[in-house]
Design a protein around this motif. Structure first.
Motif, PDB file in Angstrom:
ATOM      1  N   ILE A  50       0.841  -1.207   0.000  1.00  0.00           N
ATOM      2  CA  ILE A  50       0.000   0.000   0.000  1.00  0.00           C
ATOM      3  C   ILE A  50       0.871   1.251   0.000  1.00  0.00           C
ATOM      4  CG2 ILE A  50      -1.648   1.335   1.361  1.00  0.00           C
ATOM      5  CD1 ILE A  50      -2.854  -1.321   2.296  1.00  0.00           C
ATOM      6  N   THR A  51       1.941   1.225   0.799  1.00  0.00           N
ATOM      7  CA  THR A  51       2.852   2.365   0.856  1.00  0.00           C
ATOM      8  C   THR A  51       3.492   2.620  -0.502  1.00  0.00           C
ATOM      9  OG1 THR A  51       3.335   1.901   3.186  1.00  0.00           O
ATOM     10  CG2 THR A  51       4.882   3.334   1.998  1.00  0.00           C
ATOM     11  N   VAL A  52       3.926   1.530  -1.155  1.00  0.00           N
ATOM     12  CA  VAL A  52       4.549   1.660  -2.479  1.00  0.00           C
ATOM     13  C   VAL A  52       3.551   2.232  -3.488  1.00  0.00           C
ATOM     14  CG1 VAL A  52       5.505   0.378  -4.426  1.00  0.00           C
ATOM     15  CG2 VAL A  52       6.243  -0.158  -2.105  1.00  0.00           C
ATOM     16  N   VAL A  53       2.297   1.728  -3.446  1.00  0.00           N
ATOM     17  CA  VAL A  53       1.269   2.214  -4.364  1.00  0.00           C
ATOM     18  C   VAL A  53       1.019   3.696  -4.150  1.00  0.00           C
ATOM     19  CG1 VAL A  53      -1.192   2.072  -4.945  1.00  0.00           C
ATOM     20  CG2 VAL A  53       0.143  -0.025  -4.656  1.00  0.00           C
ATOM     21  N   ILE A  54       0.931   4.115  -2.881  1.00  0.00           N
ATOM     22  CA  ILE A  54       0.700   5.532  -2.574  1.00  0.00           C
ATOM     23  C   ILE A  54       1.861   6.388  -3.084  1.00  0.00           C
ATOM     24  CG2 ILE A  54       0.508   7.210  -0.710  1.00  0.00           C
ATOM     25  CD1 ILE A  54      -1.019   5.115   0.896  1.00  0.00           C
ATOM     26  N   ILE A  55       3.087   5.915  -2.830  1.00  0.00           N
ATOM     27  CA  ILE A  55       4.257   6.679  -3.265  1.00  0.00           C
ATOM     28  C   ILE A  55       4.299   6.791  -4.782  1.00  0.00           C
ATOM     29  CG2 ILE A  55       6.784   6.663  -3.372  1.00  0.00           C
ATOM     30  CD1 ILE A  55       6.787   5.416  -0.573  1.00  0.00           C
ATOM     31  N   VAL A  56       4.035   5.669  -5.463  1.00  0.00           N
ATOM     32  CA  VAL A  56       4.052   5.676  -6.931  1.00  0.00           C
ATOM     33  C   VAL A  56       2.950   6.586  -7.466  1.00  0.00           C
ATOM     34  CG1 VAL A  56       3.665   4.278  -9.001  1.00  0.00           C
ATOM     35  CG2 VAL A  56       5.098   3.397  -7.148  1.00  0.00           C
ATOM     36  N   SER A  57       1.755   6.510  -6.862  1.00  0.00           N
ATOM     37  CA  SER A  57       0.640   7.346  -7.315  1.00  0.00           C
ATOM     38  C   SER A  57       0.977   8.825  -7.151  1.00  0.00           C
ATOM     39  CB  SER A  57      -0.626   7.008  -6.529  1.00  0.00           C
ATOM     40  OG  SER A  57      -1.007   5.670  -6.736  1.00  0.00           O
ATOM     41  N   LEU A  58       1.535   9.177  -5.987  1.00  0.00           N
ATOM     42  CA  LEU A  58       1.911  10.568  -5.760  1.00  0.00           C
ATOM     43  C   LEU A  58       3.001  11.012  -6.727  1.00  0.00           C
ATOM     44  CD1 LEU A  58       1.962  10.725  -1.843  1.00  0.00           C
ATOM     45  CD2 LEU A  58       0.302  11.797  -3.380  1.00  0.00           C
ATOM     46  N   SER A  59       3.939  10.093  -6.986  1.00  0.00           N
ATOM     47  CA  SER A  59       5.018  10.421  -7.905  1.00  0.00           C
ATOM     48  C   SER A  59       4.492  10.656  -9.311  1.00  0.00           C
ATOM     49  CB  SER A  59       6.051   9.287  -7.907  1.00  0.00           C
ATOM     50  OG  SER A  59       7.073   9.538  -8.858  1.00  0.00           O
ATOM     51  N   VAL A  60       3.590   9.765  -9.747  1.00  0.00           N
ATOM     52  CA  VAL A  60       2.997   9.913 -11.078  1.00  0.00           C
ATOM     53  C   VAL A  60       2.197  11.210 -11.168  1.00  0.00           C
ATOM     54  CG1 VAL A  60       1.285   8.976 -12.671  1.00  0.00           C
ATOM     55  CG2 VAL A  60       2.925   7.447 -11.564  1.00  0.00           C
ATOM     56  N   LEU A  62       2.588  13.952  -9.340  1.00  0.00           N
ATOM     57  CA  LEU A  62       3.486  15.101  -9.316  1.00  0.00           C
ATOM     58  C   LEU A  62       4.202  15.259 -10.657  1.00  0.00           C
ATOM     59  CD1 LEU A  62       5.011  14.771  -5.735  1.00  0.00           C
ATOM     60  CD2 LEU A  62       3.372  16.492  -6.536  1.00  0.00           C
ATOM     61  N   THR A  63       4.607  14.124 -11.257  1.00  0.00           N
ATOM     62  CA  THR A  63       5.267  14.176 -12.558  1.00  0.00           C
ATOM     63  C   THR A  63       4.328  14.715 -13.619  1.00  0.00           C
ATOM     64  OG1 THR A  63       6.669  12.290 -11.974  1.00  0.00           O
ATOM     65  CG2 THR A  63       6.458  12.824 -14.314  1.00  0.00           C
ATOM     66  N   ARG A  64       3.092  14.209 -13.587  1.00  0.00           N
ATOM     67  CA  ARG A  64       2.097  14.672 -14.549  1.00  0.00           C
ATOM     68  C   ARG A  64       1.796  16.151 -14.353  1.00  0.00           C
ATOM     69  NH1 ARG A  64      -4.190  12.702 -14.805  1.00  0.00           N
ATOM     70  NH2 ARG A  64      -4.751  13.769 -16.720  1.00  0.00           N
ATOM     71  N   LYS A  65       1.712  16.551 -13.084  1.00  0.00           N
ATOM     72  CA  LYS A  65       1.426  17.951 -12.788  1.00  0.00           C
ATOM     73  C   LYS A  65       2.550  18.845 -13.284  1.00  0.00           C
ATOM     74  CE  LYS A  65       0.122  20.936  -8.901  1.00  0.00           C
ATOM     75  NZ  LYS A  65      -0.125  20.984  -7.438  1.00  0.00           N
ATOM     76  N   ALA A  66       3.814  18.368 -13.140  1.00  0.00           N
ATOM     77  CA  ALA A  66       4.958  19.154 -13.585  1.00  0.00           C
ATOM     78  C   ALA A  66       4.982  19.318 -15.098  1.00  0.00           C
ATOM     79  CB  ALA A  66       6.256  18.494 -13.115  1.00  0.00           C
ATOM     80  N   GLN A  67       4.347  18.377 -15.814  1.00  0.00           N
ATOM     81  CA  GLN A  67       4.337  18.419 -17.267  1.00  0.00           C
ATOM     82  C   GLN A  67       3.174  19.237 -17.824  1.00  0.00           C
ATOM     83  OE1 GLN A  67       4.218  14.241 -18.159  1.00  0.00           O
ATOM     84  NE2 GLN A  67       6.430  13.989 -17.986  1.00  0.00           N
ATOM     85  N   LEU A  68       2.247  19.637 -16.973  1.00  0.00           N
ATOM     86  CA  LEU A  68       1.097  20.402 -17.449  1.00  0.00           C
ATOM     87  C   LEU A  68       1.532  21.816 -17.856  1.00  0.00           C
ATOM     88  CD1 LEU A  68      -1.587  19.386 -14.783  1.00  0.00           C
ATOM     89  CD2 LEU A  68      -1.348  18.515 -17.113  1.00  0.00           C
ATOM     90  N   PRO A  69       0.883  22.356 -18.895  1.00  0.00           N
ATOM     91  CA  PRO A  69       1.269  23.696 -19.391  1.00  0.00           C
ATOM     92  C   PRO A  69       0.663  24.839 -18.584  1.00  0.00           C
ATOM     93  CG  PRO A  69      -0.468  22.797 -20.747  1.00  0.00           C
ATOM     94  CD  PRO A  69      -0.109  21.705 -19.747  1.00  0.00           C
ATOM     95  N   TRP A  70       0.317  24.584 -17.320  1.00  0.00           N
ATOM     96  CA  TRP A  70      -0.219  25.644 -16.479  1.00  0.00           C
ATOM     97  C   TRP A  70       0.222  25.388 -15.036  1.00  0.00           C
ATOM     98  CZ3 TRP A  70      -3.419  22.074 -18.959  1.00  0.00           C
ATOM     99  CH2 TRP A  70      -3.863  21.029 -18.146  1.00  0.00           C
ATOM    100  N   THR A  71       0.050  26.352 -14.209  1.00  0.00           N
ATOM    101  CA  THR A  71       0.364  26.199 -12.797  1.00  0.00           C
ATOM    102  C   THR A  71      -0.857  26.549 -11.967  1.00  0.00           C
ATOM    103  OG1 THR A  71       1.187  28.463 -12.698  1.00  0.00           O
ATOM    104  CG2 THR A  71       2.806  26.720 -13.094  1.00  0.00           C
TER     105      THR A  71
END
Length: 245
Positions: A50-60, A62-71
């Motif tokens: 569960i911890t790994v899934v949460i970390i991976v989900s948050l990472s994905v 955050l990565t997706r958010k960083a790639q968005l063309p807006w803030t």
């Protein structure tokens, strides 16, 4: 002599039975301890997973958010009194990139958190709604804008397609100049989009001109004006006389 032997034999049997019971209890305790250990391992593995899934989900995320063309508005320290979306010409049963646009709206809404959405018309192609339970309500609206971030108030005005553009009331059985003259649940009319008739609590639409309650302490007024009745070219169209116009 035989009686004494029988007594000794009885004592031996009692002693052996006692040892057997002790061994059974020892084995039962051992098995219980083993079950507890296995349960502890399973629970630990599940917690780790569960911890790994949460970390991976948050990472994905955050990565997706960083790639968005807006803030998001809070990332730059900006302060807005109100944020809202404006859309138009969207009701296409999920086709013509409507699904993609809806997902982009949902992504932006997650960080921008709009207070409401304004729709500028042509909400249901190609001829508007035929009844309060028209399948287009689900196909073009509820199934497309289903994301949690878009579960906010929608304030809509009407476009020509919402009036039944292209539907001739003299040639189509589901069109007439009066609702009561149409077949049951089959009458092209903008009235099906009016607040209280449209079957979705998010949807708000009124006849004529009206003001959107922005909640911005008087700093912003949004006035919705249905200009269709004022266009002279529309008055010459057969669909202009559809019920509820």
């Amino acid at each position: 002599m035989y009686q004494l032997g029988d007594e000794e034999d009885q004592e031996d049997r009692i002693l052996v039975h006692g040892f057997d019971r002790i061994e059974q209890r020892s084995q039962a305790r051992y098995q219980l301890q083993q079950r507890k250990k296995r349960l502890t391992y399973v629970m630990g593995a599940a917690a780790l997973l569960i911890t790994v899934v949460i970390i991976v989900s948050l990472s994905v995320k955050l990565t997706r958010k960083a790639q968005l063309p807006w803030t998001c508005k809070d990332e730059q320290g900006a302060q807005y009194d109100i944020t809202f979306f404006v859309v138009g010409d969207w009701g296409r049963q999920g086709n013509a990139n409507q699904q993609k646009a809806a997902q982009m709206m949902a992504d932006v809404a997650e960080c921008m958190q709009p207070a409401f959405i304004v729709s500028t018309g042509d909400n249901f192609y190609s001829h508007g709604l035929k009844s309060a339970d028209d399948p287009l309500i689900q196909e073009s609206f509820q199934k497309v804008y289903h994301q949690p971030s878009l579960q906010i108030n929608w304030y809509a005005t009407l476009g020509n397609h919402d009036y039944g553009d292209g539907i001739d009331p003299y040639q189509n059985s589901c069109a007439n100049d009066k609702l009561e003259h149409c077949p049951k649940d089959c009458c092209y009319s903008p009235v099906w989009q009016y607040t209280g008739t449209f079957n979705d609590v998010r949807w708000h639409c009124q006849n004529g001109s009206w003001t959107v309650p922005t909640g911005s302490n008087g700093l912003l007024d949004i006035v919705m004006i249905d200009t269709n009745p004022f266009l002279q070219e529309y008055k010459a169209k057969a669909w202009y006389n559809n019920a509820g116009d």
